[in-house]
Design a protein around this motif. Structure first.
Motif, PDB file in Angstrom:
ATOM      1  N   LYS A  36       1.415  -1.423   0.055  1.00  0.00           N
ATOM      2  CA  LYS A  36      -0.235  -0.036   0.312  1.00  0.00           C
ATOM      3  C   LYS A  36       1.133   1.467  -0.218  1.00  0.00           C
ATOM      4  O   LYS A  36       0.714   2.597   1.422  1.00  0.00           O
ATOM      5  CB  LYS A  36      -0.752   0.167   1.420  1.00  0.00           C
ATOM      6  CG  LYS A  36      -0.249   0.006   2.832  1.00  0.00           C
ATOM      7  CD  LYS A  36      -1.419   0.507   3.464  1.00  0.00           C
ATOM      8  CE  LYS A  36      -0.880   0.005   5.134  1.00  0.00           C
ATOM      9  NZ  LYS A  36      -1.932  -0.754   6.128  1.00  0.00           N
ATOM     10  N   GLU A  37       1.571   0.824  -0.932  1.00  0.00           N
ATOM     11  CA  GLU A  37       3.232   1.923  -0.514  1.00  0.00           C
ATOM     12  C   GLU A  37       2.217   3.252  -1.858  1.00  0.00           C
ATOM     13  O   GLU A  37       1.199   3.587  -2.086  1.00  0.00           O
ATOM     14  CB  GLU A  37       4.546   2.006  -1.513  1.00  0.00           C
ATOM     15  CG  GLU A  37       5.007   2.996  -1.929  1.00  0.00           C
ATOM     16  CD  GLU A  37       6.461   2.625  -2.330  1.00  0.00           C
ATOM     17  OE1 GLU A  37       6.455   1.725  -2.647  1.00  0.00           O
ATOM     18  OE2 GLU A  37       7.315   3.311  -3.002  1.00  0.00           O
ATOM     19  N   ALA A  38       2.444   4.456  -0.199  1.00  0.00           N
ATOM     20  CA  ALA A  38       2.143   5.737  -0.584  1.00  0.00           C
ATOM     21  C   ALA A  38       0.977   6.528   0.384  1.00  0.00           C
ATOM     22  O   ALA A  38       0.557   7.474   0.732  1.00  0.00           O
ATOM     23  CB  ALA A  38       2.362   6.387  -1.940  1.00  0.00           C
ATOM     24  N   ASP A  64       3.928  10.297  -8.429  1.00  0.00           N
ATOM     25  CA  ASP A  64       5.021   9.286  -9.484  1.00  0.00           C
ATOM     26  C   ASP A  64       4.981   7.729  -7.916  1.00  0.00           C
ATOM     27  O   ASP A  64       5.414   6.641  -8.645  1.00  0.00           O
ATOM     28  CB  ASP A  64       7.047   9.670  -8.888  1.00  0.00           C
ATOM     29  CG  ASP A  64       6.908  10.891 -10.403  1.00  0.00           C
ATOM     30  OD1 ASP A  64       6.102  10.829 -10.992  1.00  0.00           O
ATOM     31  OD2 ASP A  64       8.036  11.070  -9.281  1.00  0.00           O
ATOM     32  N   GLU A  65       4.869   7.961  -6.866  1.00  0.00           N
ATOM     33  CA  GLU A  65       4.015   6.524  -6.395  1.00  0.00           C
ATOM     34  C   GLU A  65       2.994   5.818  -6.869  1.00  0.00           C
ATOM     35  O   GLU A  65       3.364   4.135  -6.860  1.00  0.00           O
ATOM     36  CB  GLU A  65       4.399   6.977  -4.808  1.00  0.00           C
ATOM     37  CG  GLU A  65       5.059   7.383  -4.068  1.00  0.00           C
ATOM     38  CD  GLU A  65       6.666   7.120  -3.823  1.00  0.00           C
ATOM     39  OE1 GLU A  65       6.827   5.875  -4.214  1.00  0.00           O
ATOM     40  OE2 GLU A  65       7.330   7.792  -3.649  1.00  0.00           O
ATOM     41  N   TYR A  66       1.946   6.585  -7.893  1.00  0.00           N
ATOM     42  CA  TYR A  66       1.201   5.360  -7.917  1.00  0.00           C
ATOM     43  C   TYR A  66       0.933   5.527  -9.441  1.00  0.00           C
ATOM     44  O   TYR A  66       0.117   5.552 -10.244  1.00  0.00           O
ATOM     45  CB  TYR A  66      -0.230   6.530  -7.283  1.00  0.00           C
ATOM     46  CG  TYR A  66      -0.620   6.312  -6.682  1.00  0.00           C
ATOM     47  CD1 TYR A  66      -0.947   4.999  -5.444  1.00  0.00           C
ATOM     48  CD2 TYR A  66      -0.539   7.353  -5.733  1.00  0.00           C
ATOM     49  CE1 TYR A  66      -1.255   5.287  -3.957  1.00  0.00           C
ATOM     50  CE2 TYR A  66      -0.964   7.575  -4.206  1.00  0.00           C
ATOM     51  CZ  TYR A  66      -1.201   6.275  -2.875  1.00  0.00           C
ATOM     52  OH  TYR A  66      -1.515   6.434  -2.469  1.00  0.00           O
ATOM     53  N   MET A 120       2.703   1.790 -10.749  1.00  0.00           N
ATOM     54  CA  MET A 120       2.954   1.708  -9.683  1.00  0.00           C
ATOM     55  C   MET A 120       3.666   1.041  -8.369  1.00  0.00           C
ATOM     56  O   MET A 120       3.801   0.257  -9.148  1.00  0.00           O
ATOM     57  CB  MET A 120       1.099   1.714  -8.860  1.00  0.00           C
ATOM     58  CG  MET A 120       0.274   2.527  -9.306  1.00  0.00           C
ATOM     59  SD  MET A 120      -1.423   1.720  -8.605  1.00  0.00           S
ATOM     60  CE  MET A 120      -1.211   1.722  -6.958  1.00  0.00           C
ATOM     61  N   HIS A 121       4.396   2.149  -7.994  1.00  0.00           N
ATOM     62  CA  HIS A 121       5.138   1.835  -6.786  1.00  0.00           C
ATOM     63  C   HIS A 121       5.183   0.142  -6.612  1.00  0.00           C
ATOM     64  O   HIS A 121       5.562  -1.369  -6.286  1.00  0.00           O
ATOM     65  CB  HIS A 121       6.155   2.649  -5.774  1.00  0.00           C
ATOM     66  CG  HIS A 121       6.631   3.093  -7.155  1.00  0.00           C
ATOM     67  ND1 HIS A 121       7.359   4.656  -5.783  1.00  0.00           N
ATOM     68  CD2 HIS A 121       7.230   4.221  -7.962  1.00  0.00           C
ATOM     69  CE1 HIS A 121       8.022   4.936  -7.536  1.00  0.00           C
ATOM     70  NE2 HIS A 121       7.640   4.791  -8.297  1.00  0.00           N
ATOM     71  N   SER A 122       3.555   0.189  -5.622  1.00  0.00           N
ATOM     72  CA  SER A 122       3.314  -1.035  -5.470  1.00  0.00           C
ATOM     73  C   SER A 122       3.414  -3.266  -6.464  1.00  0.00           C
ATOM     74  O   SER A 122       3.311  -3.413  -5.653  1.00  0.00           O
ATOM     75  CB  SER A 122       2.011  -0.771  -4.895  1.00  0.00           C
ATOM     76  OG  SER A 122       0.457  -0.397  -5.835  1.00  0.00           O
ATOM     77  N   GLU A 147      13.812   1.932  -9.461  1.00  0.00           N
ATOM     78  CA  GLU A 147      13.141   2.977 -10.207  1.00  0.00           C
ATOM     79  C   GLU A 147      12.956   3.733  -8.628  1.00  0.00           C
ATOM     80  O   GLU A 147      12.662   5.219  -9.073  1.00  0.00           O
ATOM     81  CB  GLU A 147      11.724   2.347 -10.120  1.00  0.00           C
ATOM     82  CG  GLU A 147      10.420   3.334  -9.828  1.00  0.00           C
ATOM     83  CD  GLU A 147      10.192   4.270 -11.512  1.00  0.00           C
ATOM     84  OE1 GLU A 147      10.816   3.566 -12.271  1.00  0.00           O
ATOM     85  OE2 GLU A 147       9.978   5.778 -10.640  1.00  0.00           O
ATOM     86  N   HIS A 148      13.173   2.912  -7.498  1.00  0.00           N
ATOM     87  CA  HIS A 148      13.414   4.153  -6.803  1.00  0.00           C
ATOM     88  C   HIS A 148      14.976   4.590  -6.347  1.00  0.00           C
ATOM     89  O   HIS A 148      14.905   6.163  -6.024  1.00  0.00           O
ATOM     90  CB  HIS A 148      13.068   3.448  -5.322  1.00  0.00           C
ATOM     91  CG  HIS A 148      12.245   3.425  -4.864  1.00  0.00           C
ATOM     92  ND1 HIS A 148      10.735   2.805  -5.495  1.00  0.00           N
ATOM     93  CD2 HIS A 148      10.706   4.003  -4.411  1.00  0.00           C
ATOM     94  CE1 HIS A 148      10.184   2.505  -5.172  1.00  0.00           C
ATOM     95  NE2 HIS A 148      10.007   2.966  -4.377  1.00  0.00           N
ATOM     96  N   VAL A 149      15.828   3.925  -6.901  1.00  0.00           N
ATOM     97  CA  VAL A 149      17.069   5.004  -7.067  1.00  0.00           C
ATOM     98  C   VAL A 149      16.752   6.034  -8.107  1.00  0.00           C
ATOM     99  O   VAL A 149      17.711   7.201  -7.807  1.00  0.00           O
ATOM    100  CB  VAL A 149      18.570   4.193  -7.826  1.00  0.00           C
ATOM    101  CG1 VAL A 149      19.750   5.333  -7.854  1.00  0.00           C
ATOM    102  CG2 VAL A 149      18.337   2.642  -6.793  1.00  0.00           C
TER     103      VAL A 149
END
Ligand SMILES: [Fe+2]
Ligand SMILES: [Fe+2]
Length: 339
Positions: free
Chosen positions: A147-149, A173-175, A183-185, A269-271
């Motif tokens: 459920k990131e973000a 961006d997170e979504y 989506m990051h999740s 992606e997170h880097v």
């Protein structure tokens, strides 16, 4: 997901109470008294699970729990005392901080997040962890990452102007910027499937210990109280400002263990994304919020300090388990559940 198995009297009371439909339980049915665990509340299994279940009613809820429980006084009657102890515990965990003026907030966040010195979990995952240990790590992280973000999105309706625009820019961006597959999740699910983990929402909640649930309970506590909006933003800034370097190491560990580019995309992606997000979070979000809200700088730094301190607790816990040849998951569930 269904209600996870109880770990003590508080979560057992929730399990028993929430299985009924709310009208059959009068508000007067009291929750059991919350024992005094505040000094190390992040380690108390029953305390953290009970708080996590109370909070989850505001996210996806549970298949076996009536939606009308979300704001029921009986649940809030348990949540209130839990939260009072949680706040006391967090104040002890985060330590004392001198207040800074609003213009100094970005620099103070930079100073807090660059201190280092905590347990080197990312280095261990990059160079040493086995596939099973990496899988355990993903299982722990899945409690939040699936459920990131979401917790920080509760901040959006509480902001105005440039700070609101900054938070929305990060959250977009997170979504995935409007694309579900980005989506990051969703990217995190690909990493889970690489190690044959169950990527369904909440699948690891029964297996993770209190310290892992505490990570989510910290965010939810700030998210669900407008009074703690500054701390919520500071928490997000700390997440973003300590993300690029560990994710580079997680990606290296995943590559060492054979993950494909698609399977380690989440880390790569997170880097990239968080190198941008950390600037927005420190300056446009927290700096601006502190400038617009006199007295909020202290809360921003408190939220960041809580995030960093709890991260160290979790990292220390995982490393101590692995260095003594133990699983970091509870024995209640198979650590690896085939999809
Ligand atoms: Fe993310
Ligand atoms: Fe981010």
């Amino acid at each position: 997901m269904r209600l996870p198995p109880a770990r003590g009297v508080l979560s057992a009371w929730l399990n028993e109470t929430l299985r009924h439909s709310p009208p059959s339980i009068p508000a007067a049915v009291p929750a059991p008294p919350v024992p005094d665990v505040r000094l190390r509340a992040w380690e108390d299994e029953d305390f953290q699970l009970a708080l996590w279940c109370c909070y989850e009613l505001h996210y996806r809820g549970f298949e076996d729990v009536d939606e009308d429980w979300e704001w029921h006084p009986a649940v809030l009657g348990l949540r209130g005392p839990l939260e009072r102890q949680w706040l006391t515990a967090l104040r002890g965990l985060a330590g004392e901080h001198t207040s800074v003026a609003a213009p100094a907030v970005p620099a103070a966040l930079r100073e807090l997040t660059s201190r280092g010195g905590g347990p080197d979990l990312a280095g261990y995952l990059a160079r040493t962890a086995s596939r099973d240990q990496f899988a355990e790590f993903l299982g722990h992280r899945s409690v939040y990452q699936l459920k990131e973000a979401d917790p920080h999105s509760f901040g959006i309706p509480r902001l105005d102007g440039p700070a609101k625009a900054a938070l929305v820019e990060i959250q977009a961006d997170e979504y995935g910027g409007g694309r579900a597959e980005r989506m990051h999740s969703t990217l995190f699910r690909a990493a889970m499937r690489w190690l044959e983990l169950d990527d369904s929402y909440g699948s690891y909640v029964p297996a993770v210990p209190a310290v892992t649930l505490a990570v989510s309970n910290l965010m939810s506590f700030f998210a669900l109280h407008r009074r703690w909006t500054g701390a919520l933003l500071g928490h997000l800034a700390a997440l973003e400002m300590t993300s690029t370097s560990p994710n580079r190491l997680y990606a290296a560990g995943a590559r060492r263990l054979g993950a494909s580019a698609r399977e380690r995309w989440y880390f790569d992606e997170h880097v990239e994304a968080d190198a941008v997000h950390e600037q927005i979070a420190a300056h446009d979000l927290c700096g601006r919020y502190a400038a617009d809200h006199p007295g909020a700088a202290q809360d921003v730094l408190f939220g960041a300090a809580c995030c960093l301190a709890l991260d160290d607790v979790v990292a220390g816990y995982l490393l101590s388990c692995w260095q003594t040849g133990r699983s970091s998951l509870l024995p209640v569930a198979e650590p690896r559940i085939a999809v």
